[in-house]
Structures are given as structure tokens and as C-alpha cells.
Design an enzyme around this catalytic site. Structure first.
Site, PDB file in Angstrom:
ATOM      1  N   ASP A 136       0.835  -1.199   0.000  1.00  0.00           N
ATOM      2  CA  ASP A 136       0.000   0.000   0.000  1.00  0.00           C
ATOM      3  C   ASP A 136       0.872   1.252   0.000  1.00  0.00           C
ATOM      4  O   ASP A 136       2.050   1.224   0.349  1.00  0.00           O
ATOM      5  CB  ASP A 136      -0.953   0.002   1.201  1.00  0.00           C
ATOM      6  CG  ASP A 136      -0.220  -0.035   2.536  1.00  0.00           C
ATOM      7  OD1 ASP A 136       0.831  -0.696   2.640  1.00  0.00           O
ATOM      8  OD2 ASP A 136      -0.718   0.592   3.501  1.00  0.00           O
ATOM      9  N   GLU A 162       0.271  -1.301   5.755  1.00  0.00           N
ATOM     10  CA  GLU A 162       1.333  -0.736   6.592  1.00  0.00           C
ATOM     11  C   GLU A 162       1.139   0.756   6.799  1.00  0.00           C
ATOM     12  O   GLU A 162       1.518   1.300   7.842  1.00  0.00           O
ATOM     13  CB  GLU A 162       2.697  -1.009   5.954  1.00  0.00           C
ATOM     14  CG  GLU A 162       3.895  -0.743   6.864  1.00  0.00           C
ATOM     15  CD  GLU A 162       4.386   0.703   6.856  1.00  0.00           C
ATOM     16  OE1 GLU A 162       5.190   1.069   7.734  1.00  0.00           O
ATOM     17  OE2 GLU A 162       3.960   1.478   5.966  1.00  0.00           O
ATOM     18  N   GLU A 163       0.552   1.433   5.808  1.00  0.00           N
ATOM     19  CA  GLU A 163       0.382   2.887   5.902  1.00  0.00           C
ATOM     20  C   GLU A 163      -0.784   3.301   6.800  1.00  0.00           C
ATOM     21  O   GLU A 163      -1.054   4.493   6.956  1.00  0.00           O
ATOM     22  CB  GLU A 163       0.200   3.490   4.507  1.00  0.00           C
ATOM     23  CG  GLU A 163       1.407   3.370   3.591  1.00  0.00           C
ATOM     24  CD  GLU A 163       2.590   4.217   4.022  1.00  0.00           C
ATOM     25  OE1 GLU A 163       2.499   4.866   5.079  1.00  0.00           O
ATOM     26  OE2 GLU A 163       3.615   4.206   3.314  1.00  0.00           O
ATOM     27  N   GLU A 215      12.252  -1.799   5.055  1.00  0.00           N
ATOM     28  CA  GLU A 215      12.479  -0.465   4.517  1.00  0.00           C
ATOM     29  C   GLU A 215      13.304   0.452   5.432  1.00  0.00           C
ATOM     30  O   GLU A 215      13.547   0.170   6.591  1.00  0.00           O
ATOM     31  CB  GLU A 215      11.131   0.211   4.231  1.00  0.00           C
ATOM     32  CG  GLU A 215      10.246   0.396   5.452  1.00  0.00           C
ATOM     33  CD  GLU A 215       8.915   1.018   5.108  1.00  0.00           C
ATOM     34  OE1 GLU A 215       8.867   1.932   4.261  1.00  0.00           O
ATOM     35  OE2 GLU A 215       7.897   0.601   5.688  1.00  0.00           O
TER      36      GLU A 215
END
Length: 445
Positions: free
Chosen positions: A89, A153-154, A181
Site C-alpha cells: 500500500d 502498513e500505511e 524499509e
């Protein structure tokens, strides 16, 4: 004969660029509250894996919210597995603010443009390109590699890593570390190339504050005004100076950054002044300045419905972040700063993380970067924010941030996260795929 790890591979390099572009074209904007659809991207990833003969599972947590997981068997069954994860996402993008279509995945002038180019469809593409190169050339990593492409995740990760950990922990059996990340990129400081690799994250502490008072007419004296009470509490929080709390990772980051820029820093010295030390690092100080203490930033206010009506309640949101070991202090401080007239509660809370900055995994990431850029300085650091590593930590998986990119001095990496005209150089993607290949192929336990 199999090619050596991290060798030049024109097909791998072409694929990492193509996959980044094609993933960007799949709009996976996460507006929060369940308003996202990652399944098309999850299916795209699964198709690329299946093409290479790598079985993949698409796991839907709720309609349209999907994750893809695959396992690649390593050559040494005595070693633990390694998790490699990236989210599918992205945050929304307002096309009117961009100079290109944010979901066209345009490749122009040696740059891939679009939402997710940095956060983090670039890493998703690297993962795919590297494992497909292994399948094509007959190479295998030493350790089992578990690939997880996650949803949500966002937002809260409830439809992604949180759900995977709760419902499918067996998929991550044997994994002792995870890599994802926000690390391994070039940070330019005073002519030096620094590669910060994340070995920690501050914890998430998103709060809602509620003040209650006596509703009434705006023209009348009112000593029980909820807006006034809330404003006073928010001001105290915003102006509070949190005490220094140095974790082992941040201490090592200060030492290593000092060496990189030619400044002697000893966090264990008597009378050590961390703010002076951070300032002495110049631009490099930005890598540690937000992680030496807890923080709480007011971000949202909501009160009233008409100018001449005093509301009976007022609310605010605060973005709190907590260093490892700092939760008790954070909560006690919030109790004191909000006072008796304002209540606070967690909207979303996640643990802080800390990993070993001298582990085999960290040394492997360091070696891969130093081989690719001998003039670079690899340093550990703690992320000020958080990633899916928080959820995977519940399975005992230590988290690291490593998305290798060699970037030019004029490129503002951090501005790309959730920013306008997000983009990544083609050469950086090719560098990243080569470094990731070398690291994953040779990393030991």
C-alpha cells in the site's frame, strides 16, 4: 556454473526498473479506515514469483485486502530463516500537485516517477528481481528466505502484518531476523557518503485527548471552557522538553557518525551533551536527532460547531513516539502534562524495537554496501518512526531497515516519503538489486 552473488545481471537490473514502474501503476492508495485495495498488487507479485517457479500464497484478510507470502529454500538447512518484507500500500497522492501522473509509473530521464517509488514499491521490485535472478541462474541463498508483501502498513497494519502474525504464524517458522524499509540508502554529509542501516525503531504512541467542560453561550463568562482546557494541555505537551534517553543503538550511531564526519563523540563521557554532539555532526545529525528522547507532537484539533456556542467537549490528536524502555516515562509525563481536566488514551500503540548492530545480519548488510561503494560509511541508526517490523517482532523476529540505494548528492531521500513528485533514480534501483542480491546470497546466522 552459477554466477557469483551480486554480479552484474542486465536482466535483473531491467526487471527491477520494470517492476517498480508496473507496481506504481497499480493504485494501492491507503486512505485509512479500511479504504484500500491491495489485492491487484498482491496478485501481480504472486504472478511474477510463479513465473519463476516460486510458489506463492495470496492471503486475503478481508475483501480486497491481500498479502502475498513465499518461501525460498536455502542451501544450508542448519541456518535459521530470514524474513524479507515490503508493504504494497501507499499513501494517497493529489495529482493536481504533481508534475507527473502519480500512478503512471513513468520512466523518464533515468528516473522512475510515482507514488511508491521510494515508499516502498522500489524494495518490493528489488525483492522480486533478485529471487527471479536466482531462479534463472540456478543460485540459492544459504538461509531460507521468506518473502512477505503486506497490506495496510500505511495505516494500522490490521489487514496486513498484524493479521499475518495472528492468523498465519506458521509461514514465518524459523525466521530469526527480518529486513525491510528505511535503511541502506546514501545520506550525503559534508562530502561524505553515509549509509545508515536501521537496527531499531521508536515505538508508536498515537493519542486522543479529550477535555470536557460546561457548554454555554459564547457571550457569557465560562470558567469551565473545554476548548481552553484542551488548548492549555496541548501547549504544555508541545512545549515540553523530553529528557535524553540513549539506547545502545543510538549510542553506537553517535560514535560511528562521529567517525564518518571526523568528530570525536563519546556518549559515555562524563557530562556528555547529546544536543551539542548532534549539532557537531552537521547534516549527519539529522539521522539521530529525533531518536535521543521520547517525543509528542500535537497534530489535530476538533471542537465546537458555531462561533457563539461554547462546546461541552474538545478533542485533539497527538503523535507520540517512544524510545525503547521509555514507555513508563512517556505515560507518566502525559498524565502530568494533561492535568486533571483532560483525559488521554491510545488511538494506536506499538512497541519500540532494538536489534543487535553487531549481528551476522548487520555485518552482512555492511559488507554488501562496502563492497558496492568502498568509499561509503555504514552506520547503525534508530528510525524515528515505525514499520511492519513491529508486528513481526511478536514472533521473536529482530527487525532491520535495509533498502539499499546509492543516491546522488542533490537527491533528498527523506523528502520523497509521502511527498509530491516521489521518484527514484534507475541507477539507484540497479545498485539496490545488486547489493540486496549479494547480501541475501551470502548472509549467515
Amino acid at each position: 556454473m552459477a554466477e557469483p552473488a551480486g554480479h552484474d545481471d542486465p536482466q535483473r537490473d531491467a526487471e527491477v526498473v520494470r517492476f517498480t514502474s508496473e507496481l506504481i501503476r497499480i493504485d494501492t492508495s491507503n486512505r485509512g479506515g479500511g479504504d484500500c485495495r491491495e489485492r491487484p498488487a498482491a496478485e501481480y507479485v504472486a504472478e511474477r514469483l510463479e513465473e519463476a517457479g516460486i510458489p506463492a500464497r495470496v492471503l486475503e484478510s478481508e475483501p480486497g485486502r491481500a498479502n502475498t507470502v513465499a518461501r525460498i529454500e536455502g542451501s544450508d538447512p542448519g541456518l535459521p530463516a530470514l524474513l524479507l518484507h515490503g508493504h504494497l500500500d501507499v499513501v494517497p497522492a493529489d495529482a493536481s500537485e504533481w508534475s507527473v501522473d502519480p500512478f503512471a509509473g513513468e520512466v523518464r530521464d533515468g528516473v522512475v516517477w510515482g507514488r511508491g517509488a521510494i515508499d516502498m514499491k522500489n524494495m518490493d521490485a528489488m525483492m522480486l528481481a533478485v529471487v527471479r535472478a536466482w531462479a534463472r541462474t540456478g543460485r540459492r541463498p544459504r538461509r531460507d528466505i521468506v518473502l512477505a508483501f503486506t497490506a495496510d502498513e500505511e495505516d494500522s497494519a490490521a489487514a496486513g502484518s498484524d493479521w499475518l502474525v495472528a492468523r498465519h504464524p506458521e509461514l514465518f517458522e524459523g525466521c530469526t531476523e527480518g529486513v525491510s524499509e528505511s535503511g541502506g540508502y546514501t545520506f550525503h554529509a559534508d562530502g561524505r557518503r553515509i549509509y545508515p542501516v536501521a537496527a531499531g525503531e521508536r515505538g508508536t504512541a498515537w493519542l486522543e485527548l479529550t477535555a470536557r467542560g460546561r457548554a454555554g453561550h459564547g457571550s457569557k463568562v465560562n470558567a469551565d471552557n473545554a476548548v481552553t482546557r484542551l488548548a492549555a494541555a496541548i501547549t504544555r505537551i508541545g512545549e515540553h522538553r523530553w529528557p535524553v534517553r540513549l539506547t545502545p543503538v543510538v549510542r553506537e550511531a553517535l560514535r560511528e557518525l562521529g567517525k564518518a564526519v571526523g568528530v570525536a563523540i563519546d556518549p559515555d563521557a562524563d557530562g556528555f551533551d547529546v544536543d551539542a554532539a548532534v549539532a557537531s555532526l552537521g547534516e549527519a545529525g539529522k539521522l539521530v536527532g529525533s531518536t535521543v528522547r521520547n517525543s509528542a507532537n500535537p497534530t489535530m484539533l476538533n471542537a465546537g460547531y458555531k462561533v457563539n456556542v461554547i462546546p461541552g467537549s474538545a478533542t485533539a490528536r497527538v503523535d507520540g513516539r517512544v524510545v525503547p524502555g521509555g514507555r513508563e516515562e512517556f505515560e507518566a509525563t502525559l498524565d502530568r502534562l494533561t492535568g486533571p481536566d483532560v483525559d488521554w488514551s491510545y488511538v494506536h500503540s506499538e512497541v519500540p524495537l532494538m536489534a543487535d548492530a553487531d549481528s551476522a545480519v548487520f555485518r552482512g548488510m555492511r559488507a554488501a554496501l562496502e563492497e558496492a561503494d568502498p568509499g561509503g560509511h555504514v552506520v547503525p541508526y534508530c528510525m524515528s518512526g515505525g514499520t511492519d517490523a513491529k508486528q513481526f517482532s511478536r514472533l521473536g523476529i529482530a527487525g532491520y531497515g535495509f533498502t539499499p540505494l546509492r543516491l546522488p548528492a542533490e537527491y533528498d531521500y527523506n523528502a520523497m516519503f509521502h511527498g509530491v513528485d516521489e521518484r527514484v533514480p534507475v541507477a539507484a534501483l540497479e545498485f539496490g538489486a545488486r547489493v540486496l542480491d549479494r547480501f541475501l546470497s551470502q548472509v549467515e546466522a
